[in-house]
Design a protein around this motif. Structure first.
Motif, short mmCIF file in Angstrom:
data_model
loop_
_atom_site.label_atom_id
_atom_site.label_comp_id
_atom_site.label_asym_id
_atom_site.label_seq_id
_atom_site.Cartn_x
_atom_site.Cartn_y
_atom_site.Cartn_z
N VAL A 138 116.55 20.61 33.99
CA VAL A 138 115.76 21.91 34.66
C VAL A 138 115.60 23.23 33.96
N ASP A 139 116.81 23.33 33.23
CA ASP A 139 116.73 24.64 32.34
C ASP A 139 115.83 24.97 31.44
N GLN A 140 114.87 23.52 30.70
CA GLN A 140 114.41 23.49 30.05
C GLN A 140 112.25 24.04 30.56
N ALA A 141 112.03 23.41 32.31
CA ALA A 141 111.16 23.42 33.12
C ALA A 141 111.41 25.24 32.57
N LEU A 142 112.38 25.70 33.84
CA LEU A 142 112.39 27.02 33.98
C LEU A 142 112.53 28.02 33.06
N ALA A 143 112.67 27.19 31.51
CA ALA A 143 112.55 28.06 30.46
C ALA A 143 111.00 28.84 30.69
N GLU A 144 110.17 27.57 30.09
CA GLU A 144 108.81 27.69 30.06
C GLU A 144 108.06 28.68 31.12
N MET A 145 109.30 28.82 31.76
CA MET A 145 107.80 29.62 33.18
C MET A 145 109.33 31.03 33.13
N GLY A 146 109.62 31.44 31.92
CA GLY A 146 110.34 32.77 31.40
C GLY A 146 111.67 32.91 32.22
N ILE A 147 112.58 31.86 32.75
CA ILE A 147 114.21 32.02 33.14
C ILE A 147 114.95 31.35 32.51
N THR A 148 116.23 32.27 32.28
CA THR A 148 116.50 31.66 31.08
C THR A 148 118.22 31.16 31.47
N PRO A 149 118.85 30.55 30.85
CA PRO A 149 120.10 29.78 31.18
C PRO A 149 120.65 31.33 31.88
N GLN A 150 121.25 32.01 31.15
CA GLN A 150 121.98 33.69 31.98
C GLN A 150 121.66 33.33 33.22
N GLU A 151 120.18 32.79 33.76
CA GLU A 151 120.19 33.90 35.44
C GLU A 151 120.20 32.31 36.07
N ILE A 152 120.68 30.83 35.57
CA ILE A 152 121.37 29.25 36.49
C ILE A 152 122.26 29.66 36.76
N VAL A 153 123.04 29.02 38.30
CA VAL A 153 124.60 28.78 37.80
C VAL A 153 124.52 27.52 38.54
N ILE A 154 125.00 26.43 37.60
CA ILE A 154 124.71 25.12 38.07
C ILE A 154 126.08 24.68 38.89
N GLY A 155 125.67 24.84 39.76
CA GLY A 155 126.40 24.69 41.26
C GLY A 155 127.55 23.86 41.14
N PHE A 156 126.67 22.08 40.54
CA PHE A 156 127.26 20.94 40.75
C PHE A 156 128.55 21.27 40.32
N HIS A 157 128.37 21.66 38.91
CA HIS A 157 129.97 22.35 37.95
C HIS A 157 131.26 22.50 38.75
N SER A 158 132.42 22.45 38.26
CA SER A 158 133.31 23.15 38.48
C SER A 158 132.91 24.09 38.47
N PRO A 159 133.55 25.30 39.01
CA PRO A 159 134.04 27.23 38.80
C PRO A 159 134.95 27.37 36.93
N THR A 160 135.51 26.21 37.04
CA THR A 160 136.43 26.37 36.12
C THR A 160 135.93 26.12 35.22
N LEU A 161 134.99 24.95 34.92
CA LEU A 161 134.30 24.16 33.64
C LEU A 161 133.31 25.37 33.36
N ARG A 162 132.50 26.17 34.69
CA ARG A 162 131.16 26.81 33.92
C ARG A 162 131.22 27.28 33.08
N GLY A 163 132.16 28.63 32.42
CA GLY A 163 132.30 29.56 31.69
C GLY A 163 132.39 28.99 29.76
#
Length: 119
Positions: free
Chosen positions: A81-106
């Motif tokens: 999904v991040d690749q598709a959103l990147a084509e729309m001008g959205i960076t990974p820093q603007e996306i939170v992967i909510g189904f990943h544990s908060p302890t792993l997101r960093g």
């Protein structure tokens, strides 16, 4: 255009494009449903229907907008999904992967999305 409006438009375009790839669901009693709750900023793509006597209610994608970020709550596909959103001008820093544990997101390039705000 406001950044949140850009997020909304991008998510809706992504989901509509993905849904359009299904001209007809392979199971005739199952339909693809797009859910756009713009008031609460929740966006979903679902399979809903029946497979014989088995009820189908399956979330394909679920996005939320909160804390100024795009939260990908569910992705039950092989799509990056991040690749598709990147084509729309959205960076990974603007996306939170909510189904990943908060302890792993960093440990990724994506936003962390803290409980009382996000980074």
């Amino acid at each position: 255009m406001d950044r949140l409006d850009h997020y909304r438009d991008s998510i809706k375009a992504f989901l509509q494009e993905y849904a359009a790839t299904w001209t007809q669901h392979p199971e005739p009693e199952v339909e693809i449903q797009l859910i756009f709750d713009e008031q609460r900023d929740r966006y979903l793509l679902l399979d809903v229907g029946w497979r014989g006597s088995q009820r189908i209610h399956h979330c394909i994608f679920h996005f939320d907008l909160k804390d100024g970020k795009i939260w990908l709550q569910e992705n039950n596909t092989d799509l990056e999904v991040d690749q598709a959103l990147a084509e729309m001008g959205i960076t990974p820093q603007e996306i939170v992967i909510g189904f990943h544990s908060p302890t792993l997101r960093g440990y990724s390039d994506f936003a962390v999305g803290l409980a009382h705000g996000s980074s």
